[in-house]
Design an enzyme around this catalytic site. Structure first.
Site, PDB file in Angstrom:
ATOM      1  N   SER A 145       0.857  -1.183   0.000  1.00 50.55           N
ATOM      2  CA  SER A 145       0.000   0.000   0.000  1.00 50.55           C
ATOM      3  C   SER A 145       0.894   1.234   0.000  1.00 50.55           C
ATOM      4  O   SER A 145       1.706   1.387  -0.908  1.00 50.55           O
ATOM      5  CB  SER A 145      -0.947  -0.029   1.208  1.00 50.55           C
ATOM      6  OG  SER A 145      -1.869   1.036   1.143  1.00 50.55           O
ATOM      7  N   HIS A 172      -2.360  -0.869  -3.477  1.00 46.12           N
ATOM      8  CA  HIS A 172      -3.512   0.023  -3.330  1.00 46.12           C
ATOM      9  C   HIS A 172      -3.249   1.319  -4.094  1.00 46.12           C
ATOM     10  O   HIS A 172      -2.569   2.223  -3.608  1.00 46.12           O
ATOM     11  CB  HIS A 172      -3.757   0.328  -1.849  1.00 46.12           C
ATOM     12  CG  HIS A 172      -4.100  -0.881  -1.049  1.00 46.12           C
ATOM     13  ND1 HIS A 172      -3.895  -0.970   0.317  1.00 46.12           N
ATOM     14  CD2 HIS A 172      -4.634  -2.079  -1.425  1.00 46.12           C
ATOM     15  CE1 HIS A 172      -4.292  -2.147   0.753  1.00 46.12           C
ATOM     16  NE2 HIS A 172      -4.737  -2.842  -0.282  1.00 46.12           N
ATOM     17  N   ASP A 272      -4.709  -5.059   5.470  1.00 48.72           N
ATOM     18  CA  ASP A 272      -4.951  -5.865   4.278  1.00 48.72           C
ATOM     19  C   ASP A 272      -3.741  -6.767   4.022  1.00 48.72           C
ATOM     20  O   ASP A 272      -2.596  -6.304   4.032  1.00 48.72           O
ATOM     21  CB  ASP A 272      -5.204  -4.954   3.074  1.00 48.72           C
ATOM     22  CG  ASP A 272      -5.768  -5.710   1.886  1.00 48.72           C
ATOM     23  OD1 ASP A 272      -6.240  -6.855   2.074  1.00 48.72           O
ATOM     24  OD2 ASP A 272      -5.745  -5.159   0.769  1.00 48.72           O
TER      25      ASP A 272
END
Length: 344
Positions: A145, A172, A272
């Site tokens: 991310s 992401h 995540d």
């Protein structure tokens, strides 16, 4: 009792093996148990079977290690023979066409002559209706991310050019950044870099990027007896608001590759990847988390570590070495005999 090969195929193979090449075709089997019993009894140097019997080869190789020639009603997909080499399969026989018997015999003869040692005993094995999964030697899923694009670029740049694995990358990012990210990665590696699209097959030696804003997953597709894996997209609710979902991609990779899946959690904010890492570990795969010292944000790898799902915690420069070393490991040794399958 013979299996599910056409009578003409059975006739041509028997004639070639027994009358032209001097093989002794010892028997046929109509079940996995009989296959193992016959293998122990006759110790055949060659087994020929059709694609429906492939799952029985694990048991066969445990009792009698031998090379295998596959009769395929359709040409196997790319990567299938590489995967099934662990069962001793070294080649396949293309379907016999009416009126092309001589060409069929020549092709089989060439395949037999390619063996290191020409066998003199063959066993007919009938097929059982099973499904065979075909995927690359290994799958590596990289999730990241915040700070992840730079980390992935550094990692990809250090990968070996002939990597016999498939890399699936989920960072992401907004959808409009995906194309530029793919272009940057392509400049850093000779490996083909692609953006995942629905229906894209999973093949060795490629890097597939999950498009921003979509939850990319691997989905099984049935093609005859073969279960192959390709790119798909999930519409199921995502526990986190991030898309692409690292958890979803890793869970699907764990189902596809089991112990041959490697999950890598890089820098990022949130949790995540923790659920996906758990799924990979549950199926025998391995998980690497980026170390705090080398991560721009340690939230995501730290969550995996605290949950106990990380096999190793490594700085970024060592993670690429692990991927290269893991890919360099030899595939399970191919066995040294052959098996033949037939039809009523």
């Amino acid at each position: 009792m013979l299996g599910k090969l056409p009578a003409l195929v059975q006739l041509e193979l028997t004639r070639l093996l027994q009358y032209e090449l001097g093989f002794h075709v010892v028997d046929s089997a109509d079940s996995a148990d009989e296959l193992v019993i016959l293998a122990r009894r006759f110790r055949p140097a060659l087994v020929i079977l059709d694609e429906y019997s492939l799952p029985d080869l694990d048991r066969l190789q445990q009792q009698h290690s031998c090379p295998v020639l596959l009769y395929a009603a359709a040409i196997p997909l790319a990567g299938v023979l590489c995967v099934t080499a662990r069962w001793g399969i070294y080649d396949y026989i293309a379907p016999l066409q009416l009126g092309a018997e001589q060409a069929f015999r020549r092709a089989v003869l060439q395949q037999l002559q390619a063996m290191p040692i020409m066998p003199r005993v063959a066993t007919f094995i009938s097929p059982l209706r099973h499904i065979v999964s075909a995927q690359p030697q290994s799958l590596t899923v990289i999730g990241a991310s915040t700070g992840g694009t730079a980390a992935v670029e550094q990692l990809v740049q250090a990968l070996c050019p002939g990597l016999p694995s498939t890399l699936l990358i989920a960072v992401h990012l907004p959808a409009y950044f995906t194309a530029s990210f793919a272009k940057r990665l392509q400049r850093l590696t000779p490996l083909p870099v692609k953006i995942g699209v629905a229906g894209m097959p999973i093949e060795e030696g490629q890097i597939i990027i999950a498009p921003g804003g979509q939850n990319m997953v691997l989905k099984p597709v049935q093609r005859g007896p073969w279960r192959v894996w390709q790119i798909g997209f999930s519409t199921k609710p995502n526990l986190s608001a991030d898309a692409p979902s690292i958890d979803m991609l890793m869970r699907s990779a764990a189902k596809a590759a089991s112990s041959r899946a490697l999950g890598i959690i890089l820098t990022g904010l949130g949790q995540d990847g923790t659920g996906g890492a758990k799924a990979i570990r549950a199926r025998g795969g391995q998980v690497i988390a980026q170390s705090q010292e080398s991560a721009a944000l340690f939230s995501m790898p730290g969550s995996v570590i605290r949950a106990g799902h990380a096999n190793a915690v490594l700085p970024l420069d060592q993670i690429a070495e692990i991927i290269n070393q893991r890919a360099a490991l030899p595939a399970p040794a191919a066995c040294i005999s052959l098996t033949l399958a037939t039809v009523n």
